[in-house]
Design a protein around this motif. Structure first.
Motif, PDB file in Angstrom:
ATOM      1  N   ASP A  91     -44.073 -24.123 -17.484  1.00 35.10           N
ATOM      2  CA  ASP A  91     -43.652 -25.517 -17.590  1.00 35.10           C
ATOM      3  C   ASP A  91     -42.489 -25.715 -18.559  1.00 35.10           C
ATOM      4  N   GLY A  92     -41.952 -24.635 -19.084  1.00 39.96           N
ATOM      5  CA  GLY A  92     -40.817 -24.712 -20.001  1.00 39.96           C
ATOM      6  C   GLY A  92     -41.192 -24.754 -21.472  1.00 39.96           C
ATOM      7  N   SER A  93     -42.462 -24.945 -21.783  1.00 41.25           N
ATOM      8  CA  SER A  93     -42.896 -24.962 -23.181  1.00 41.25           C
ATOM      9  C   SER A  93     -42.810 -23.561 -23.784  1.00 41.25           C
ATOM     10  N   VAL A  94     -42.843 -23.488 -25.113  1.00 39.33           N
ATOM     11  CA  VAL A  94     -42.726 -22.216 -25.820  1.00 39.33           C
ATOM     12  C   VAL A  94     -43.924 -22.063 -26.755  1.00 39.33           C
ATOM     13  N   ALA A 129     -39.748 -24.318 -36.918  1.00 39.31           N
ATOM     14  CA  ALA A 129     -38.436 -24.929 -37.143  1.00 39.31           C
ATOM     15  C   ALA A 129     -37.328 -24.062 -36.561  1.00 39.31           C
ATOM     16  N   LEU A 130     -37.445 -22.734 -36.705  1.00 41.92           N
ATOM     17  CA  LEU A 130     -36.408 -21.850 -36.182  1.00 41.92           C
ATOM     18  C   LEU A 130     -36.397 -21.854 -34.655  1.00 41.92           C
ATOM     19  N   VAL A 131     -37.552 -21.756 -34.042  1.00 44.49           N
ATOM     20  CA  VAL A 131     -37.604 -21.735 -32.578  1.00 44.49           C
ATOM     21  C   VAL A 131     -37.137 -23.062 -31.999  1.00 44.49           C
ATOM     22  N   GLN A 132     -37.464 -24.167 -32.652  1.00 44.50           N
ATOM     23  CA  GLN A 132     -36.989 -25.458 -32.166  1.00 44.50           C
ATOM     24  C   GLN A 132     -35.474 -25.561 -32.265  1.00 44.50           C
ATOM     25  N   ALA A 133     -34.899 -24.983 -33.311  1.00 46.18           N
ATOM     26  CA  ALA A 133     -33.439 -25.009 -33.469  1.00 46.18           C
ATOM     27  C   ALA A 133     -32.755 -24.122 -32.443  1.00 46.18           C
ATOM     28  N   ASP A 134     -33.384 -23.005 -32.101  1.00 49.15           N
ATOM     29  CA  ASP A 134     -32.767 -22.014 -31.208  1.00 49.15           C
ATOM     30  C   ASP A 134     -33.558 -21.833 -29.918  1.00 49.15           C
TER      31      ASP A 134
END
Length: 369
Positions: A91-94, A129-134
């Protein structure tokens, strides 16, 4: 302290990179990411001082760091790290697999290396925070065993020459798109029994995830490669009798009677998150899971008698790696020339959970995006 009274996790300010990778450049990397060679646009950073504790959480552009030549890490090796992955679901989520277990292990490593402990919430906040940024760097669902590999680490930065714990420490987390570990398909690896070198000793840092343990394993790996093997398996440093682990993976032996056996944690073995997960999954499959000291002779005898059916190694990078050939000075034996049934079933079960192909009944996944 109740949960409602627990301190909130650090908040991270975001300093966006002025020259991020273009969509075309990023797509080229994601088409063939390899492992650990290309890094995302940003990294997480937290500072620690004896006076202030952990503070100043930031997401900053990925790039070189500046160290004083007298920085403690360069002279006394006060450094630890972790490794975990973020997975794109259909579904595109991580999602991330058991990040709290990595955070807890980092705490244990920090205590052993006399470094400050970063709380579980702060650890998870940093990778989130890092995964959301990248997020754009997380490979798409359905592109094989691809993921975003996360490498949190901390090191002593205080400039001084003297053997004592540093009063200034930096925590960073970087990220790297990762492809399938086995680009040519899964096949059993060969292992050299290292008797000239030990990875770690009693009372040492073997149970901590620090760079020194990996440095000490390299001579044994070089020796193994010189003997035509892929990696080395290390034995206990006292008697050179009992199996411990590879340079960066834990080991399991599968017997025909349904036993799944792994070396007991004696203080010189790193407790892998994948190892712990496989033990639980194995028990749920009806296997007789055992933790005990395993003489290397038992491996040889098990192959000779036919009692030993499969051997595999496990870790974050390769997940589950079948082992076929065992080589030592003056001899060798092969448990199997093909990946075993139990090995591959455990491997598939774990990957299906990580990629969201089967329900996460264990509560192992944490959503990051």
């Amino acid at each position: 302290m109740t949960n409602s009274q627990a301190p909130a996790a650090l908040r991270f300010s975001v300093q966006s990179r002025p020259d991020p990778a273009t969509d075309e450049a990023r797509a080229a990397v994601l088409a063939d990411p390899g492992f650990g060679t290309t890094f995302t646009d940003h990294m997480a950073r937290i500072a620690w001082t004896k006076e202030q504790g952990w503070h100043d959480g930031q997401i900053v552009p990925y790039g070189p760091i500046t160290l004083d030549p007298a920085a403690s890490v360069l002279h006394y090796g006060q450094e630890i790290f972790e490794g975990l992955k973020a997975f794109r679901h259909e579904d595109g989520s991580v999602w991330c697999f058991r990040p709290e277990a990595n955070a807890e292990r980092m705490i244990r490593s920090a205590e052993r290396l006399a470094l400050p402990t970063l709380s579980v919430p702060d650890f998870i906040a940093s990778i989130t925070a890092l995964v959301q940024a990248d997020e754009a760097w997380v490979p798409a669902y359905g592109t094989g065993e691809t993921s975003l590999y996360l490498r949190p680490f901390m090191f002593a930065t205080e400039a001084f020459l003297g053997v004592r714990p540093a009063t200034e420490v930096t925590y960073l987390c970087i990220a790297s798109p990762a492809g399938a570990y086995f680009s040519g398909g899964i096949s059993p690896v060969s292992l050299w029994i290292s008797t000239n070198y030990a990875r770690a000793g009693e009372g040492g840092t073997g149970a901590a995830k620090c760079g020194g343990n990996y440095a000490s394993s390299m001579a044994g790996q070089v020796e193994g490669i010189a003997h035509g093997c892929d990696q080395a398996v290390f034995l206990d440093s006292s008697t050179h009798t009992y199996i411990e682990e590879l340079g960066g993976m834990n080991l399991f032996l599968v017997y025909k009677d349904g036993r799944l056996v792994t070396p007991a944690l004696t203080g010189s073995i790193l407790e892998g998150v994948t190892r712990r997960s496989i033990m639980q999954l194995g028990a749920e499959m009806g296997l007789d899971v055992q933790e005990r000291r395993i003489p290397i002779q038992e491996w040889k005898d098990g192959v000779a008698s036919g009692e030993l059916a499969e051997v595999f190694a496990c870790g974050t990078a390769a997940v589950v790696t079948p082992v076929g050939r065992l080589v030592w000075e003056g001899g060798e034996c092969t448990v199997s020339t093909e990946p075993g049934e139990v090995t591959m079933k455990l491997r598939k079960t774990l990957l299906d959970i990580q990629y969201g192909r089967t329900p996460d009944s264990h509560g192992w996944l944490t959503r990051l995006v």
